[in-house]
Motif scaffolding. Structure first.
Motif, PDB file in Angstrom:
ATOM      1  N   LEU A  83      -2.317   0.608  -5.532  1.00 40.37           N
ATOM      2  CA  LEU A  83      -1.267  -0.845  -5.330  1.00 40.37           C
ATOM      3  C   LEU A  83      -1.779  -2.500  -5.767  1.00 40.37           C
ATOM      4  O   LEU A  83      -2.958  -2.558  -5.679  1.00 40.37           O
ATOM      5  CB  LEU A  83      -1.137  -1.572  -2.985  1.00 40.37           C
ATOM      6  CG  LEU A  83      -0.163   0.183  -2.968  1.00 40.37           C
ATOM      7  CD1 LEU A  83      -0.627  -0.297  -1.379  1.00 40.37           C
ATOM      8  CD2 LEU A  83       0.758   0.558  -3.839  1.00 40.37           C
ATOM      9  N   SER A  84      -1.250  -3.140  -6.537  1.00 36.49           N
ATOM     10  CA  SER A  84      -1.109  -4.177  -6.522  1.00 36.49           C
ATOM     11  C   SER A  84      -0.288  -5.432  -5.962  1.00 36.49           C
ATOM     12  O   SER A  84       0.997  -5.328  -5.522  1.00 36.49           O
ATOM     13  CB  SER A  84      -1.223  -4.309  -8.032  1.00 36.49           C
ATOM     14  OG  SER A  84      -1.495  -3.581  -8.739  1.00 36.49           O
ATOM     15  N   CYS A  85      -1.091  -6.630  -5.538  1.00 35.15           N
ATOM     16  CA  CYS A  85      -0.263  -7.202  -5.328  1.00 35.15           C
ATOM     17  C   CYS A  85      -0.080  -9.125  -6.458  1.00 35.15           C
ATOM     18  O   CYS A  85      -1.869  -9.148  -6.131  1.00 35.15           O
ATOM     19  CB  CYS A  85      -0.709  -8.532  -3.369  1.00 35.15           C
ATOM     20  SG  CYS A  85      -0.362  -9.457  -3.450  1.00 35.15           S
ATOM     21  N   VAL A 112       3.400 -11.030  -4.206  1.00 34.87           N
ATOM     22  CA  VAL A 112       4.671 -10.120  -4.814  1.00 34.87           C
ATOM     23  C   VAL A 112       3.625  -8.804  -4.858  1.00 34.87           C
ATOM     24  O   VAL A 112       2.964  -8.402  -5.308  1.00 34.87           O
ATOM     25  CB  VAL A 112       5.105 -10.405  -5.812  1.00 34.87           C
ATOM     26  CG1 VAL A 112       6.311  -9.568  -6.545  1.00 34.87           C
ATOM     27  CG2 VAL A 112       5.859 -11.231  -5.957  1.00 34.87           C
ATOM     28  N   GLU A 113       4.278  -7.860  -4.047  1.00 32.99           N
ATOM     29  CA  GLU A 113       3.362  -6.913  -3.965  1.00 32.99           C
ATOM     30  C   GLU A 113       4.338  -5.404  -5.062  1.00 32.99           C
ATOM     31  O   GLU A 113       5.679  -5.052  -4.921  1.00 32.99           O
ATOM     32  CB  GLU A 113       2.616  -5.615  -2.864  1.00 32.99           C
ATOM     33  CG  GLU A 113       2.548  -6.262  -1.513  1.00 32.99           C
ATOM     34  CD  GLU A 113       2.963  -7.187  -0.927  1.00 32.99           C
ATOM     35  OE1 GLU A 113       2.822  -7.785   0.153  1.00 32.99           O
ATOM     36  OE2 GLU A 113       4.512  -7.931  -1.034  1.00 32.99           O
ATOM     37  N   SER A 114       3.089  -4.295  -5.905  1.00 31.36           N
ATOM     38  CA  SER A 114       4.086  -3.033  -6.288  1.00 31.36           C
ATOM     39  C   SER A 114       3.248  -1.840  -6.393  1.00 31.36           C
ATOM     40  O   SER A 114       1.877  -2.454  -5.957  1.00 31.36           O
ATOM     41  CB  SER A 114       4.175  -4.077  -7.058  1.00 31.36           C
ATOM     42  OG  SER A 114       2.747  -4.466  -8.418  1.00 31.36           O
ATOM     43  N   GLY A 115       3.854  -1.081  -6.437  1.00 30.96           N
ATOM     44  CA  GLY A 115       3.328  -0.119  -6.990  1.00 30.96           C
ATOM     45  C   GLY A 115       3.551   1.559  -5.409  1.00 30.96           C
ATOM     46  O   GLY A 115       2.791   2.065  -6.188  1.00 30.96           O
ATOM     47  N   THR A 155      -5.019 -11.254  -8.329  1.00 27.40           N
ATOM     48  CA  THR A 155      -3.992 -10.675  -8.108  1.00 27.40           C
ATOM     49  C   THR A 155      -5.358  -9.718  -7.118  1.00 27.40           C
ATOM     50  O   THR A 155      -6.660 -10.218  -7.086  1.00 27.40           O
ATOM     51  CB  THR A 155      -4.070  -9.069  -9.600  1.00 27.40           C
ATOM     52  OG1 THR A 155      -5.419  -9.222 -10.437  1.00 27.40           O
ATOM     53  CG2 THR A 155      -2.545 -10.138 -10.039  1.00 27.40           C
ATOM     54  N   THR A 160       5.196  -2.959   0.509  1.00 28.58           N
ATOM     55  CA  THR A 160       5.595  -2.147  -0.870  1.00 28.58           C
ATOM     56  C   THR A 160       5.549  -1.085  -0.263  1.00 28.58           C
ATOM     57  O   THR A 160       5.483  -0.521   0.792  1.00 28.58           O
ATOM     58  CB  THR A 160       4.936  -1.974  -1.879  1.00 28.58           C
ATOM     59  OG1 THR A 160       5.346  -1.066  -2.895  1.00 28.58           O
ATOM     60  CG2 THR A 160       3.598  -1.785  -1.572  1.00 28.58           C
ATOM     61  N   ASP A 170       5.313   3.419  -3.654  1.00 27.63           N
ATOM     62  CA  ASP A 170       5.977   5.416  -4.091  1.00 27.63           C
ATOM     63  C   ASP A 170       5.883   6.633  -3.202  1.00 27.63           C
ATOM     64  O   ASP A 170       4.836   5.939  -2.751  1.00 27.63           O
ATOM     65  CB  ASP A 170       5.247   5.871  -5.554  1.00 27.63           C
ATOM     66  CG  ASP A 170       5.808   6.437  -6.775  1.00 27.63           C
ATOM     67  OD1 ASP A 170       5.568   7.064  -7.358  1.00 27.63           O
ATOM     68  OD2 ASP A 170       7.375   6.470  -6.212  1.00 27.63           O
TER      69      ASP A 170
END
Length: 117
Positions: free
Chosen positions: A20-22, A5-8, A77, A111, A10
């Motif tokens: 970015l984090s995974c 699950v990626e995030s960050g 992560t 993301t 924008d």
């Protein structure tokens, strides 16, 4: 089962930074090779950065000296720090995890990163 699950992602102005984090689950994290890829509109997915199980790193020439990649085996992560971003780096960024023998690769859903003024 393996989940990434990626995030960050924008919208950021040119010259800005993003992190970015995974988050991985469903696998024994330590032996795996971890990487970030980018797919820009109309282009194929391409490698941005990789960190191997022994912490060796590889970067695309275009991002050297601006991007860093790191991993936290305890937290499962992998993080991509992106500095001095350029408009052409707009795209969907995907996290991937590859088995130690590089036979199998798992992908996250991606993301979105947009670099624009």
């Amino acid at each position: 089962q393996v989940q990434l699950v990626e995030s960050g992602g924008d919208l950021v102005e040119p010259g800005g930074s993003l992190r970015l984090s995974c988050q991985a689950s469903g696998l024994t994290f330590i032996p795996y090779h971890l990487s970030w890829h980018r797919q820009s509109p109309g282009n194929q997915r391409e490698l941005v950065a990789e960190i191997t199980s022994n912490y060796s790193t590889i970067f695309a020439d275009s991002v050297k000296d601006r991007f860093t990649i790191s991993r936290d085996n305890a937290a499962k992560t992998v993080t991509l720090q992106m500095n001095r971003l350029k408009p052409e780096e707009t795209g969907v960024y995907y996290c991937s995890v590859q088995t130690p023998n590089r036979i199998r690769t798992f992908w996250g859903q991606g993301t979105q990163v947009a670099v624009s003024s």
